[in-house]
Design a protein around this motif. Structure first.
Motif, PDB file in Angstrom:
ATOM      1  N   GLU A  59      41.572  60.072  11.618  1.00 58.61           N
ATOM      2  CA  GLU A  59      40.181  60.248  11.988  1.00 58.61           C
ATOM      3  C   GLU A  59      39.362  60.884  10.876  1.00 58.61           C
ATOM      4  O   GLU A  59      38.144  60.977  10.965  1.00 58.61           O
ATOM      5  N   ARG A  73      32.798  57.527  15.733  1.00 54.40           N
ATOM      6  CA  ARG A  73      33.551  57.122  16.922  1.00 54.40           C
ATOM      7  C   ARG A  73      33.919  55.649  16.895  1.00 54.40           C
ATOM      8  O   ARG A  73      35.002  55.258  17.328  1.00 54.40           O
ATOM      9  N   SER A  74      33.044  54.816  16.340  1.00 54.80           N
ATOM     10  CA  SER A  74      33.335  53.384  16.275  1.00 54.80           C
ATOM     11  C   SER A  74      34.323  53.033  15.170  1.00 54.80           C
ATOM     12  O   SER A  74      34.894  51.943  15.181  1.00 54.80           O
ATOM     13  N   ASP A 248      28.035  50.586  12.193  1.00 55.21           N
ATOM     14  CA  ASP A 248      28.444  50.858  13.575  1.00 55.21           C
ATOM     15  C   ASP A 248      28.642  49.541  14.326  1.00 55.21           C
ATOM     16  O   ASP A 248      29.641  49.367  15.034  1.00 55.21           O
TER      17      ASP A 248
END
Length: 406
Positions: A59, A73-74, A248
């Motif tokens: 991450e 997050r995507s 995104d």
């Protein structure tokens, strides 16, 4: 306590075996951490390139000097060193997704994907020629059935260990890849070998393709789909755009197995030297000098650009601040000249021309999704300027392949 210090300590420990290349300014790591294709945007400002590694369950991307970038997050990561770069808005991206989703540019996307993946066929041809020259089908870049068996049996340097017992010799004979006559030469059977069908040869490393100016991810998605439909293709995709919203969209569309980053593709690229096989740039800005740096010898750039008569019928659309921008007549010559100055040669070129019958929605999306959309107040302003009529519109696109010397 902040988690920044443990992360830095872990990365420094993991990179203790790193090697500095003083000639290129690139730091390579010999560690167990999983590598990314990216280099640190912060370190570039200091005049050198530091590889980014995955950390914290993939991450976070971090370099050995402690600079870290979290993934959104995507799944995309922000690597743009400038905050002044303006990319497409979410409204423009939605308009482009609608227009392309209707198949209006399906022929353009197919042409781009074909040229991008043609690199795979050429790699197979090059290796096949080397195999015939050697007479044994061997190559450092390919794996045939039996290579993994050789590795398991202790073979090194491409030679098989000599069996010491009769039983071992029988087992080795069964494991040895069969030989098929091919003219005056012999070649090993690969993953598919049928009369009249060319054998499938799988590269031992992934073919790394970068989409520079990926937008909402449509063209990269077409390349991936065509690669999957084509058979055994080991493809690694990178997608870059100056728009955070575009990245995104792309990351959500393509998933986390595609590397997506916010990057100003017209400037310094967060990639190591000679790290890409193919680059694609579809209606997007690019830096020929940087593309020449990040591509491997023999690497290619597939560029799709508009001709001067592209969308010419829409130049009359005006009102509410809406102006449909034209294309300079000498743009193709300027693009070719810039690529040649960077060391590229023109390998091939094809033109796609068609008259499209567009509805009002099509015309609004086509105008708003492109550069003209940056000058319009809103999508509603474009709709008012269009006036609710259908139109016959020219699609005129050139797809050019530029190649570096091998």
């Amino acid at each position: 306590m902040s988690s920044a210090r443990p992360l830095r300590v872990a990365l420094v420990a993991a990179s203790s075996a790193r090697r500095d290349d003083s000639t290129t300014g690139t730091t390579r790591h010999a560690s167990s951490a999983r590598a990314t294709p990216w280099t640190c945007a912060t370190c570039v400002k200091a005049g050198f390139r530091e590889s980014l590694l995955f950390a914290r369950a993939d991450e976070t991307l971090a370099c050995a000097r402690g600079h870290a970038r979290d993934r959104a997050r995507s799944g995309y990561v922000h690597l743009c060193s400038s905050s002044k770069v303006r990319g497409d808005s979410r409204g423009q991206l939605r308009a482009r997704a609608r227009f392309l989703g209707r198949g209006r540019y399906a022929d353009v996307s197919a042409a781009v994907a074909e040229e991008v993946l043609r690199r795979i066929e050429d790699d197979v041809d090059d290796v096949g020629d080397a195999s015939i020259a050697n007479g044994d089908g061997s190559s450092g870049d390919l794996k045939t059935v039996g290579d993994d068996l050789d590795a398991c049996s202790g073979a090194e340097g491409g030679s098989r260990a000599t069996p010491s017992t009769p039983r071992a010799r029988r087992l080795a004979k069964k494991r040895r890849p069969r030989e098929v006559k091919s003219g005056h030469h012999e070649r090993p059977i690969t993953s598919r070998d049928t009369d009249g069908v060319r054998p499938t040869v799988t590269p031992s490393r992934a073919l790394r393709v970068g989409d520079f100016g990926c937008g909402e991810g449509y063209y990269a998605d077409v390349v991936r789909a065509m690669a999957r439909d084509g058979g055994a293709v080991n493809l690694e995709l990178l997608a870059m755009d100056a728009s955070k919203d575009a990245c995104d969209f792309t990351a959500r569309r393509l998933g986390r197995d595609v590397h997506v980053a916010v990057v100003d593709c017209s400037r310094s690229l967060p990639l190591e030297d000679a790290s890409l096989d193919v680059a694609m740039s579809v209606f997007a800005p690019r830096s020929p000098i940087e593309l020449a740096r990040v591509l491997r010898p023999g690497g290619r750039v597939v560029v799709a650009r508009a001709n001067s008569d592209h969308m010419s019928e829409l130049r009359e659309v005006r009102g509410d601040g809406v102006v449909v921008l034209g294309v300079e007549k000498d743009k193709g010559e300027r693009v070719d000249s810039a690529m040649r100055d960077a060391g590229f040669e023109i390998e091939s070129e094809r033109e796609i021309r068609q008259t499209m019958s567009l509805s009002e929605d099509d015309v609004v999306d086509l105008i708003f999704m492109g550069p003209s959309g940056h000058h319009a107040e809103s999508e509603d302003a474009v709709r008012r300027a269009v006036g609710g009529v259908t139109r016959e519109v020219t699609k005129s696109v050139v797809v050019t392949v530029y190649a570096l010397p091998k």
